[in-house]
Scaffold this motif. Structure first.
Motif, PDB file in Angstrom:
ATOM      1  N   ALA A   1     115.385  36.115 -19.427  1.00  0.00           N
ATOM      2  CA  ALA A   1     114.702  37.267 -20.003  1.00  0.00           C
ATOM      3  C   ALA A   1     113.378  37.502 -19.277  1.00  0.00           C
ATOM      4  CB  ALA A   1     114.466  37.040 -21.492  1.00  0.00           C
TER       5      ALA A   1
ATOM      6  N   ASP B   1     112.145  40.994 -23.807  1.00  0.00           N
ATOM      7  CA  ASP B   1     112.550  40.613 -25.158  1.00  0.00           C
ATOM      8  C   ASP B   1     114.066  40.562 -25.316  1.00  0.00           C
ATOM      9  OD1 ASP B   1     113.049  43.293 -24.906  1.00  0.00           O
ATOM     10  OD2 ASP B   1     112.093  43.878 -26.802  1.00  0.00           O
ATOM     11  N   ALA B   2     114.792  40.473 -24.191  1.00  0.00           N
ATOM     12  CA  ALA B   2     116.249  40.414 -24.258  1.00  0.00           C
ATOM     13  C   ALA B   2     116.679  39.169 -25.034  1.00  0.00           C
ATOM     14  CB  ALA B   2     116.843  40.389 -22.852  1.00  0.00           C
ATOM     15  N   LYS B   3     117.597  39.348 -25.985  1.00  0.00           N
ATOM     16  CA  LYS B   3     118.066  38.230 -26.792  1.00  0.00           C
ATOM     17  C   LYS B   3     118.952  37.318 -25.952  1.00  0.00           C
ATOM     18  CE  LYS B   3     119.825  39.173 -30.748  1.00  0.00           C
ATOM     19  NZ  LYS B   3     120.612  39.839 -31.817  1.00  0.00           N
ATOM     20  N   PRO B   4     118.807  36.016 -26.107  1.00  0.00           N
ATOM     21  CA  PRO B   4     119.710  35.096 -25.394  1.00  0.00           C
ATOM     22  C   PRO B   4     121.150  35.308 -25.823  1.00  0.00           C
ATOM     23  CG  PRO B   4     117.803  33.931 -26.275  1.00  0.00           C
ATOM     24  CD  PRO B   4     117.774  35.303 -26.873  1.00  0.00           C
ATOM     25  N   GLY B   5     122.040  35.124 -24.869  1.00  0.00           N
ATOM     26  CA  GLY B   5     123.466  35.259 -25.165  1.00  0.00           C
ATOM     27  C   GLY B   5     124.165  36.115 -24.141  1.00  0.00           C
TER      28      GLY B   5
ATOM     29  N   PRO C   1     117.653  31.555 -22.703  1.00  0.00           N
ATOM     30  CA  PRO C   1     116.294  31.370 -23.222  1.00  0.00           C
ATOM     31  C   PRO C   1     115.486  30.507 -22.254  1.00  0.00           C
ATOM     32  CG  PRO C   1     117.803  29.873 -24.301  1.00  0.00           C
ATOM     33  CD  PRO C   1     118.646  30.745 -23.421  1.00  0.00           C
TER      34      PRO C   1
ATOM     35  N   VAL D   1     117.316  27.221 -29.111  1.00  0.00           N
ATOM     36  CA  VAL D   1     118.260  28.322 -29.292  1.00  0.00           C
ATOM     37  C   VAL D   1     119.671  27.773 -29.082  1.00  0.00           C
ATOM     38  CG1 VAL D   1     119.075  30.512 -28.344  1.00  0.00           C
ATOM     39  CG2 VAL D   1     116.610  30.067 -28.553  1.00  0.00           C
TER      40      VAL D   1
END
Length: 1018
Positions: free
Chosen positions: A778, A836-840, A869, A882
């Motif tokens: 991210a 701020d991209a969400k992990p996954g 992350p 995470v």
């Protein structure tokens, strides 16, 4: 449901107790009953289409029902009985003309289509076609004892067998070499057989229905032995002809026992079930609270056709008429579970009920009770409204296909659940069960990912339902947040758009007995792989769609078998020539591996609609066309909800496509007049066409009149009529729209100087692929690799780009001047995810604009990348990181507490052998938790064991894996084992997985703790 699970456990416990009584201390062993085999023929009599053969005290009776169907009965004592009476089989009209002759060693009894040979010494039967082609033959005469009757048949060298109803985890591939049970066992998981049917069919061209309520066992070994647990024999035999012999046999069987019912159109939309009154799992609620859930579907723009508002043992209802009216305002129908009995159905239907769900309790005293319940509920809806009967039931029997949907019972959502359900429902179609399904992601367990993957493929079943209130959290498709809500919406909207195709197949089923979901072997009977495990985890939706669901936590799918013919990737337009097996198919979470048969003409509802109620009579009808050779599709339409279609108030409209078999040429789509009438039929309507050609046409003409060619999507959407070639969509499609045209007259659309699907130069376009396992951080600069493979011609001026989420940045790669035909070049595209991209997992779409064979083209490919992350920068607790993956066998895994029950955050203090821990992970086998270390850590330490909350039972093993390698595995640990310390070297590991697996097959009490799980990192 929980109570049905308890009921099942009680039944099993009672049976086990009964067995223990018989086999415990002091029990007297009973000898296996001795068998008797029918002897020599001692008498023969003919009475029109009925023939009697006496063999001592036993008597056999042969009755010809139609020219291709006959019945054999045997009464060991000479007295015929028929426990099913008129429950299952329907009147078949006047019997056929028959003939017989005595050939010395045998009698031959027959019609114009089939001959039954009855050998005399001893009595033994064999069936052949009228031309002498063998169908089946007994290797010995019928055999019986006081408990069972057995028929023994020779097995052909390549003979395959299908049927026996809903066989969980089996059925869409051959039963050859296997033993199949037919009867209630209350096992609703893999290996169970709910909704059994005492019918099977053979690739030799025949089928057999055992006319009984007794349990059956079919051993498709050599020889084949088919057993019913009763001292009588009663079977109907069906004779199929030609390449579609299996379909013919299913048609004959359902002609005898009833064709599948025609559901209302709302019944083909997803349903939702929960208990809203007296729900112990959700606290006190009221029936009208169902409307708040219905609002969730509306607010999230998701289709939903009906809601069961009392789906729970002990759950009642109130304000029924108000609930029905409120659901109607939201485009939904009211459903009820019939817990309080069929006798109250009349008043409930008058208040608005249109769906009746029967449960395991309706099996009651036996299958007659279950079948009567299905019939009565279906009839009760129709007797008290103008609606069509629409029921759901588990544990049904032959004949239930004419009154309801069969669903596989209560299960827990998981990847394994998806795996075994794939072959189940297509296999059930081989027994005339046209409407079979399972709850989306089960009613227990599950996760956002498994829900999304399960809903994805069930889009291509005709019916499905989501069950709420029994898992830790409600399971509506909008509950999981993004990206799941958007993906689930797309799956439901695709199903909604395909309703004209699905509804037309529903009508076909009323005529043929063949449902929408079907095994490859039904359409490709001469393909040996279609009968094998090569095709086990895929199915056909109608003739035109091949569906290969993802049933693992993966972004690729291997082993997709495409049979003979040309198949087009639904998402990219890439053309594949079968037979071929595809591996490494890119399947990010939003991508169902889906292929369309070349030649398909698929009717659809265009536009962005949430419900069939959003459609007006004059709205457009769309045809999605994949031109190849000569093909056609007949659209069926009626008012969708009443029974007027039964008196002939419906219409059909046939579209015929003519195109080259491959390469350049003209394409014509001839749409005939809509023949017939029904309430609400439009006098005129516009049409939209998507014609997959791969090459722009020279012109497009409507009944000889040239339509205007438009140059952009915006211009096309603004125009009332015209065409546009979109080279960027799925390999290149021609989009056409017409003004409103009279439905009582046909018309022809003609595309000149274009091509069959695949383009004028087949295979000329480049194709894209991407390596798996690509990761980005991210807010960090990274690259995504894309492989460009030129087709049968050089690809020039290749420009690769990526479609990325909002907030991401892309730096285009330098163009490639030339990629020689058949070669591959890798392109690195610069990407910076949003900070701020969400992990996954994230889906990107790669496109490659290029020129090949003298034409500008676009290739596309969906691909998955992982957003990681930040890795640990110092020592860290595993419970604080995470979790990239967090599957669990019961409820969610818990951070810093034990697994507890099925709910989230309901665990207790982690405790092993009396010692408590403030940090750690509480899980339940089978569990898999993944964390990202980025190569920053050197060691994992923990104490592991089964939590004291289980009080001494459970049976598991722990393991630690890194980047695909197993680093450490524990011995088998039980609830009585000592705590086991763990110290594992994880130096250099990027991805670490903590797994707990069941070791004794029960999974009961497998509450494993990773207590004080800590990572040493720098």
């Amino acid at each position: 449901m929980q109570s049905s699970m308890r009921m099942r456990a009680a039944v099993v416990g009672a049976l086990l107790g009964f067995v223990a009584t018989l086999t415990g201390p002091g029990a007297t062993a009973t000898a296996e009953p001795s068998d008797t085999t029918v002897g020599d023929v001692t008498g023969f009599a003919a009475d029109g289409p009925v023939y009697r053969l006496t063999a001592g005290q036993a008597e056999a009776r042969v009755s010809f029902v139609t020219a291709d169907t006959f019945r054999i009965e045997l009464a060991p004592d000479g007295r015929f009985t028929d426990p099913t009476g008129t429950d299952i089989t329907l009147p078949q009209g006047a019997p056929p003309a028959t003939h017989w002759r005595d050939l010395g060693d045998r009698y031959e009894l027959g019609t114009a289509d089939v001959t039954l040979r009855a050998y005399k010494a001893p009595l033994r039967f064999a069936a052949v076609r009228a031309d002498g082609t063998p169908l089946w033959s007994e290797t010995q005469g019928l055999t019986w004892n006081q408990d069972r009757t057995v028929q023994t048949l020779a097995r052909g060298a390549t003979e395959q067998f299908y049927g026996a109803g809903m066989q969980n985890g089996r059925g869409n591939t051959s039963h050859r070499g296997k033993t199949v049970e037919v009867g209630v066992d209350y096992n609703w998981n893999d290996g169970g057989h709910p909704n059994s049917v005492p019918f099977y069919l053979s690739s030799a061209g025949y089928g057999v229905y055992r006319n009984t309520y007794a349990p059956n066992t079919y051993a498709f070994t050599e020889p084949v032995t088919t057993t019913a647990k009763e001292r009588r024999f009663d079977a109907y035999y069906f004779t199929g002809t030609g390449r579609d012999a299996a379909k013919d046999v299913i048609g004959q069987y359902t002609r005898l026992t009833g064709k599948p019912f025609m559901p209302p159109v709302y019944g083909l939309e997803i349903g939702d079930a929960d208990c809203y009154l007296h729900n112990a799992n959700r606290g006190e609620r009221h029936t009208l609270d169902a409307l708040k859930v219905a609002d969730g579907y509306v607010e999230h723009d998701m289709p939903n056709g009906w809601m069961l508002v009392n789906d729970g043992y002990g759950c009642g209802y109130e304000n029924l008429a108000e609930a029905s009216a409120g659901l109607g305002e939201r485009g939904m129908k009211l459903g009820l579970w019939t817990e309080d009995g069929i006798d109250r159905l009349g008043d409930q239907v008058k208040a608005g009920q249109r769906v009746a769900k029967l449960d395991v309790a309706w099996v009651g005293e036996g299958y007659k009770f279950a079948l009567d319940g299905c019939k009565d509920a279906h009839a009760g809806i129709e007797a008290n409204s103008d609606a069509r009967g629409f029921t759901w039931a588990p544990e049904s029997w032959s004949g239930a296909q004419r009154c309801g949907v069969q669903w596989s019972g209560d299960q827990s959502g998981s990847w394994e659940y998806i795996r075994w359900q794939i072959p189940t429902y297509a296999g059930a179609s081989m027994s005339g069960l046209a409407y079979t399904t399972g709850d989306v992601d089960g009613i227990f367990g599950g996760s956002a990912k498994t829900y999304t993957r399960d809903l994805q493929w069930k889009t291509f079943l005709p019916v499905t339902m989501t069950m709420d209130g029994w898992a830790a959290d409600d399971k509506q498709p909008f509950r999981y947040g993004e990206p799941y809500t958007t993906i689930n919406r797309a799956s439901l909207k695709l199903h909604e758009a395909l309703l004209p195709y699905i509804y037309s197949h529903a009508h076909r089923a009323t005529e043929t007995g063949v449902g929408l979901a079907r095994p490859l072997a039904l359409e490709y009977p001469d393909d040996p792989k279609a009968a094998s495990d090569a095709a086990k985890y895929e199915f056909l939706s109608g003739e035109d769609f091949l569906v290969a669901p993802v049933y693992q936590d993966a972004v690729e799918r291997d082993g997709i078998y495409l049979p003979e013919g040309t198949w087009i990737d639904y998402w990219s337009g890439r053309v594949h020539q079968g037979p071929v097996t595809l591996d490494d198919y890119s399947a990010p979470l939003d991508t169902l591996p889906l292929f369309v048969r070349a030649g398909a003409a698929v009717p659809m509802w265009p536009g962005d609609i949430r419900s069939y109620t959003d459609r007006a009579p004059g709205d457009p009808l769309a045809w999605d066309v994949y031109p190849k050779g000569v093909s056609s599709f007949e659209l069926y339409e009626d008012d969708g909800v009443t029974r007027e279609h039964r008196s002939g108030r419906y219409a059909t409209q046939r579209a015929e496509v003519r195109a080259p078999n491959a390469g350049p040429g003209d394409v014509s789509v001839s749409v005939g007049p809509s023949t017939g009438t029904y309430t609400g039929k439009p006098a005129a309507r516009p049409y939209a066409f998507t014609v997959h050609t791969g090459d722009a046409p020279g012109s497009v003409r409507l009944d000889g009149r040239r339509l205007t060619g438009l140059t952009s999507r915006a211009a096309f959407e603004a125009a009332a009529e015209g065409w546009w070639y979109d080279r960027d969509e799925r390999g290149g499609v021609v989009r056409v729209k017409t003004a409103a045209l009279p439905t009582d007259r046909g018309f022809q659309l003609r595309l000149t100087d274009t091509s069959a699907v695949g383009g004028a130069v087949p295979g000329a376009s480049a194709v894209l692929a991407a390596p798996t396992g690509q990761e980005l951080g991210a807010g960090a600069t990274g690259t995504v690799a894309v492989d460009v493979t030129a087709g049968s011609r050089d690809a020039t001026d290749v420009r690769v780009s990526l479609d990325v989420p909002v907030g991401w940045q892309v730096t285009p790669a330098a163009p490639l001047a030339r990629v020689p035909a058949g070669t591959t070049r890798r392109v690195q595209v610069g990407v910076i995810p949003a900070a701020d991209a969400k992990p996954g997992e994230v889906t990107l779409t790669a496109t490659a604009g290029h020129r090949a064979a003298g034409t500008d083209r676009t290739a596309s490919q969906r691909l998955a990348v992982g957003v990681m992350p930040p890795p640990p920068t110092g020592d860290a607790w595993a419970s604080d990181l995470v979790w990239l993956r967090s599957t669990n066998g019961w409820g969610p895994p818990e951070r810093d507490r034990s697994n507890g029950e099925s709910g989230a955050a309901d665990g207790r203090t982690l405790t092993l052998a009396g010692k408590t821990y403030a940090k750690g992970i509480g899980a339940h086998a089978d569990s898999d938790i993944e964390v990202y270390l980025g190569g920053r850590c050197t060691a994992l330490t923990a104490d592991v064991g089964i939590d004291d909350e289980i009080d001494g039972y459970g049976d598991v093993a722990f393991s630690v894996e890194a980047d695909g390698r197993v680093l450490w595995t524990s011995p088998r640990l039980t609830g009585a084992s000592a705590t086991l310390p763990v110290n594992v070297d994880v130096t250099g590991a990027r991805h670490l997985r903590l797994r707990i697996t069941d070791t004794n097959g029960s999974k009961s009490g497998d509450h494993g703790d990773w207590a004080a799980a800590r990572l040493s990192c720098g």
